[in-house]
Write an enzyme that holds these catalytic residues in place. Structure first.
Site, short mmCIF file in Angstrom:
data_model
loop_
_atom_site.label_atom_id
_atom_site.label_comp_id
_atom_site.label_asym_id
_atom_site.label_seq_id
_atom_site.Cartn_x
_atom_site.Cartn_y
_atom_site.Cartn_z
N SER A 142 21.19 60.97 102.75
CA SER A 142 21.31 59.90 103.75
C SER A 142 20.81 60.27 105.14
O SER A 142 21.45 59.98 106.14
CB SER A 142 22.76 59.41 103.85
OG SER A 142 23.15 58.91 102.63
N ASP A 200 26.63 54.78 102.89
CA ASP A 200 25.99 55.86 103.64
C ASP A 200 26.24 55.74 105.14
O ASP A 200 26.55 56.72 105.82
CB ASP A 200 24.49 55.88 103.36
CG ASP A 200 24.19 56.05 101.87
OD1 ASP A 200 25.13 56.37 101.12
OD2 ASP A 200 23.03 55.86 101.48
#
Length: 382
Positions: free
Chosen positions: A128, A174
């Site tokens: 991420s 995320d």
């Protein structure tokens, strides 16, 4: 030189005056709960001590100037007075522009900013880096201009920017863990309500991430196919999302579903149940049960959701053979390559690293990258 020192020095050098603030937002690893987020389910990620760092200062006009330290100090400059459009050639710019454009739609009470960005979240590993950048940029404006936005709103803003401006479909996990992460904890996130519960991590346990370095190719097209299959499953049960379907209800009619859709649905339903149980196992410090749940999760991703690749399965097998029932290991992230995550006693880390170094490349022809991480604090000043 750490990222804070690096970005502050570069800021002074390029802009000719000192930055007033430095903001960080972490990457993340998902311990369990894969492909559950867009099904309104549960996930159990933790923020990691790899992050995007931005040194910044407010301007007294409506211009945003951005330097990307990790891309040869490339520059992007745009005005808050004109409609914000995508950059033709610099992909990184679009994450920044998208966040700012969507912030304007939420709360327009901010002016220009100068910023220098650098990060050490490995890119393309499924940790991420993009969400970390989106949350960091959102936090910059929130902090510099005291915007009344909380972490969840900054996270949603980042997700909107990625979905609508950058054009990449992603769930909310995320951004949310990057914004809300808590040191020494994982976060059980309900992706429907965005409620998050901090789950303490057992003492003496390392979060190990191993990048298979197998280049992900299918990830976009296959991701969208999986989403469609899940939506088909939810429609079959006349529910808004698979979150609302019980395993009992599914088992009663599984044979009536398209066989592939049935496998996809079974993964999501069982993974949701595993994730909720994993949070309580972690909280009790029951690493053995956590390991079993991670093993079941991996098998489900491999056999029902069909998103693992042989290289990833090899990595999981090597780690599992080394740790036995002392901890767990599974693929983490969207699939088709990327990383595995292992929760293991700290004193087993050297043995795992050695086993992987000796066997993985010999079996696959690819050299892994090995990270030992600490569950870290979410976005804020640093």
């Amino acid at each position: 030189m750490n990222l804070k020192e690096k970005t502050r020095a570069l800021f002074a050098e390029i802009f000719g005056y000192p930055a007033t603030h430095t903001i960080q937002a972490p990457g993340r690893v998902n311990l369990i709960g894969e492909h559950t987020d867009y099904n309104d389910g549960f996930v159990l990620p933790c923020a990691i001590d790899y992050q995007t760092v931005i040194s910044c200062a407010p301007r007294d006009d409506r211009t945003v100037r951005v330097i990307a330290a990790d891309y040869d100090n490339q520059v992007d400059e745009f005005s808050l007075e004109a409609p914000i459009v995508t950059h033709d050639s610099q992909q990184w710019s679009n994450y920044v522009r998208g966040v700012v454009k969507h912030l304007q739609q939420r709360n327009n009470a901010f002016g220009g900013v100068d910023m220098v960005i650098s990060g050490n979240v490995p890119q393309g590993a499924g940790l991420s880096s993009s969400a970390s950048l989106e949350v960091a940029v959102g936090t910059v404006f929130q902090q510099l201009y005291h915007l009344p936005l909380d972490g969840a709103q900054i996270a949603l803003n980042g997700q909107e920017a990625e979905n609508q401006f950058v054009g990449c479909n992603c769930g909310i996990m995320d951004q949310l863990i990057s914004a809300l992460g808590k040191k020494d904890h994982a976060l059980l996130i309900d992706c429907r309500t965005l409620g998050a519960k901090a789950v303490s991590m057992p003492k003496g346990v390392a979060v190990v991430i191993i990048n298979s370095n197998f280049k992900r190719t299918l990830v976009g097209s296959e991701y969208n196919t999986r989403r469609e299959q899940c939506e088909t499953g939810a429609r079959f049960f006349q529910q808004p999302a698979l979150r609302d379907v019980s395993l009992e209800a599914f088992n009663a009619v599984a044979s009536e579903l398209d066989p592939v859709v049935a496998k996809r649905v079974r993964h999501v339903l069982s993974e949701n149940a595993r994730t909720v149980e994993a949070a309580s196992a972690l909280e009790k410090g029951d690493l053995q049960r956590m390991g079993q749940l991670m093993a079941e999760s991996h098998a489900s991703m491999r056999d029902d959701f069909e998103i693992t690749v042989p290289q990833i399965d090899t990595l999981v097998d090597i780690v599992k053979a080394t740790i036995g029932d002392q901890g767990g290991v599974r693929m983490t992230g969207g699939g088709f390559g990327g990383c595995v995550v292992a929760l293991i006693p700290e004193d087993l880390v050297p043995a795992v690293q050695q086993a992987v170094a000796q066997q993985y490349e010999a079996k696959t022809g690819i050299k892994e990258t090995f990270y030992v991480c600490k569950p870290s604090q979410g976005a804020g000043q640093c």
